[in-house]
Write a protein that holds these residues in place. Structure first.
Motif, mmCIF file in Angstrom:
data_model
loop_
_atom_site.group_PDB
_atom_site.id
_atom_site.type_symbol
_atom_site.label_atom_id
_atom_site.label_comp_id
_atom_site.label_asym_id
_atom_site.label_seq_id
_atom_site.Cartn_x
_atom_site.Cartn_y
_atom_site.Cartn_z
ATOM 1 N N UNK A 115 0.842 -1.204 0.000
ATOM 2 C CA UNK A 115 0.000 0.000 0.000
ATOM 3 C C UNK A 115 0.873 1.249 0.000
ATOM 4 N N UNK A 116 1.925 1.249 0.829
ATOM 5 C CA UNK A 116 2.819 2.406 0.893
ATOM 6 C C UNK A 116 3.507 2.641 -0.448
ATOM 7 N N UNK A 117 3.945 1.577 -1.109
ATOM 8 C CA UNK A 117 4.597 1.724 -2.418
ATOM 9 C C UNK A 117 3.610 2.256 -3.456
ATOM 10 N N UNK A 118 2.354 1.813 -3.387
ATOM 11 C CA UNK A 118 1.345 2.314 -4.321
ATOM 12 C C UNK A 118 1.081 3.792 -4.079
ATOM 13 N N UNK A 119 0.957 4.184 -2.799
ATOM 14 C CA UNK A 119 0.736 5.598 -2.471
ATOM 15 C C UNK A 119 1.934 6.435 -2.909
ATOM 16 N N UNK A 120 3.139 5.940 -2.696
ATOM 17 C CA UNK A 120 4.326 6.673 -3.161
ATOM 18 C C UNK A 120 4.334 6.789 -4.683
ATOM 19 N N UNK A 121 3.864 5.756 -5.370
ATOM 20 C CA UNK A 121 3.734 5.840 -6.821
ATOM 21 C C UNK A 121 2.755 6.921 -7.223
ATOM 22 N N UNK A 122 1.658 7.049 -6.473
ATOM 23 C CA UNK A 122 0.671 8.096 -6.758
ATOM 24 C C UNK A 122 1.258 9.486 -6.494
ATOM 25 N N UNK A 123 2.004 9.604 -5.394
ATOM 26 C CA UNK A 123 2.657 10.888 -5.082
ATOM 27 C C UNK A 123 3.647 11.239 -6.178
ATOM 28 N N UNK A 124 4.375 10.258 -6.654
ATOM 29 C CA UNK A 124 5.335 10.456 -7.738
ATOM 30 C C UNK A 124 4.636 10.998 -8.982
ATOM 31 N N UNK A 125 3.502 10.403 -9.328
ATOM 32 C CA UNK A 125 2.740 10.849 -10.503
ATOM 33 C C UNK A 125 2.280 12.296 -10.314
ATOM 34 N N UNK A 126 1.798 12.625 -9.109
ATOM 35 C CA UNK A 126 1.343 13.991 -8.841
ATOM 36 C C UNK A 126 2.506 14.980 -8.942
ATOM 37 N N UNK A 127 3.666 14.606 -8.392
ATOM 38 C CA UNK A 127 4.818 15.516 -8.440
ATOM 39 C C UNK A 127 5.304 15.718 -9.869
ATOM 40 N N UNK A 128 5.297 14.671 -10.663
ATOM 41 C CA UNK A 128 5.693 14.820 -12.065
ATOM 42 C C UNK A 128 4.671 15.686 -12.799
ATOM 43 N N UNK A 129 3.404 15.513 -12.467
ATOM 44 C CA UNK A 129 2.361 16.337 -13.070
ATOM 45 C C UNK A 129 2.548 17.808 -12.691
ATOM 46 N N UNK A 130 2.897 18.061 -11.423
ATOM 47 C CA UNK A 130 3.180 19.441 -10.995
ATOM 48 C C UNK A 130 4.367 20.011 -11.767
ATOM 49 N N UNK A 131 5.381 19.192 -11.977
ATOM 50 C CA UNK A 131 6.551 19.605 -12.758
ATOM 51 C C UNK A 131 6.119 19.984 -14.181
ATOM 52 N N UNK A 132 5.256 19.163 -14.768
ATOM 53 C CA UNK A 132 4.766 19.462 -16.119
ATOM 54 C C UNK A 132 4.034 20.804 -16.154
ATOM 55 N N UNK A 133 3.196 21.067 -15.155
ATOM 56 C CA UNK A 133 2.467 22.338 -15.106
ATOM 57 C C UNK A 133 3.438 23.510 -15.014
ATOM 58 N N UNK A 134 4.455 23.371 -14.161
ATOM 59 C CA UNK A 134 5.436 24.453 -14.043
ATOM 60 C C UNK A 134 6.133 24.702 -15.373
ATOM 61 N N UNK A 163 12.382 16.611 -5.352
ATOM 62 C CA UNK A 163 11.231 15.963 -4.723
ATOM 63 C C UNK A 163 10.905 14.640 -5.380
ATOM 64 N N UNK A 164 10.899 14.615 -6.703
ATOM 65 C CA UNK A 164 10.616 13.379 -7.448
ATOM 66 C C UNK A 164 11.692 12.337 -7.161
ATOM 67 N N UNK A 165 12.944 12.768 -7.172
ATOM 68 C CA UNK A 165 14.051 11.860 -6.875
ATOM 69 C C UNK A 165 13.933 11.312 -5.459
ATOM 70 N N UNK A 166 13.505 12.143 -4.508
ATOM 71 C CA UNK A 166 13.335 11.700 -3.121
ATOM 72 C C UNK A 166 12.285 10.604 -3.028
ATOM 73 N N UNK A 167 11.174 10.775 -3.738
ATOM 74 C CA UNK A 167 10.115 9.760 -3.713
ATOM 75 C C UNK A 167 10.629 8.457 -4.319
ATOM 76 N N UNK A 168 11.344 8.547 -5.442
ATOM 77 C CA UNK A 168 11.907 7.339 -6.066
ATOM 78 C C UNK A 168 12.876 6.636 -5.116
#
Length: 175
Positions: A56-75, A119-124
């Motif tokens: 579950x934690x790995x799945x949630x971290x995967x979701x956080x990773x997707x959100x952070x990459x999406x934020x990067x794309x918006x920036x 941030x993305x690297x930290x999650x990975x």
């Protein structure tokens, strides 16, 4: 000769619009990340029936990773378009206008992007540590740590350089 130079300069200035399709492509890539996020959400809901904290934690971290990459794309899309192509016609008083857009420039954008990459690297890295087992390739894990440290050092160097470049000279007393 002046009309030729003016025409050339106008053409070069117009060429910034060649970047617009690139930003549109990044918006499409953002759509792919939205799809990826919902796939991760489905996995999370599926795994919730079988409590496995690590999974579950790995799945949630995967979701956080997707959100952070999406934020990067918006920036990149919003900040890059505003900085390099054309001003966005969004009223400064618009309630949804991001605060950072008012003072975005190439230097600020680079620092924000480097912080997002950290941030993305930290999650990975956290996902790698949590998922580590006796079969983990520790040399690959070491390289992830080294790359993360290089991101950190690069971000500090970029922020320091940007601060030096944008610093206003201090007036000497009596001048």
């Amino acid at each position: 000769m002046k009309p030729i130079v003016n025409g050339l300069e106008s053409f070069i200035f117009w060429s910034r619009w060649l970047q617009a399709p690139l930003y549109v492509g990044l918006v499409v890539a953002q759509g792919v990340y939205v799809y990826q996020f919902f796939l991760e959400l489905v996995h999370l809901l599926h795994d919730a029936a079988r409590p496995n904290e690590v999974k579950i934690m790995l799945t949630v971290l995967g979701m956080i990773d997707v959100v952070m990459i999406s934020n990067l794309l918006i920036m990149v899309v919003v900040g890059g378009y505003e900085t390099f192509v054309s001003r966005l016609e969004i009223a400064k008083s618009h309630r949804d206008r991001p605060d950072w857009l008012a003072h975005v420039d190439a230097g600020v954008l680079k620092v924000k992007l480097s912080m997002a990459l950290i941030g993305i690297s930290s999650v990975h890295l956290l996902k790698s540590f949590i998922g580590a087992s006796s079969e983990t390739n520790y040399q690959a894990l070491m390289w992830q740590v080294i790359i993360h440290c290089v991101f950190l050092i690069s971000a500090v160097a970029m922020a320091f350089t940007d601060r030096l470049i944008s610093a206003k000279p201090v007036a000497k007393p009596g001048h």
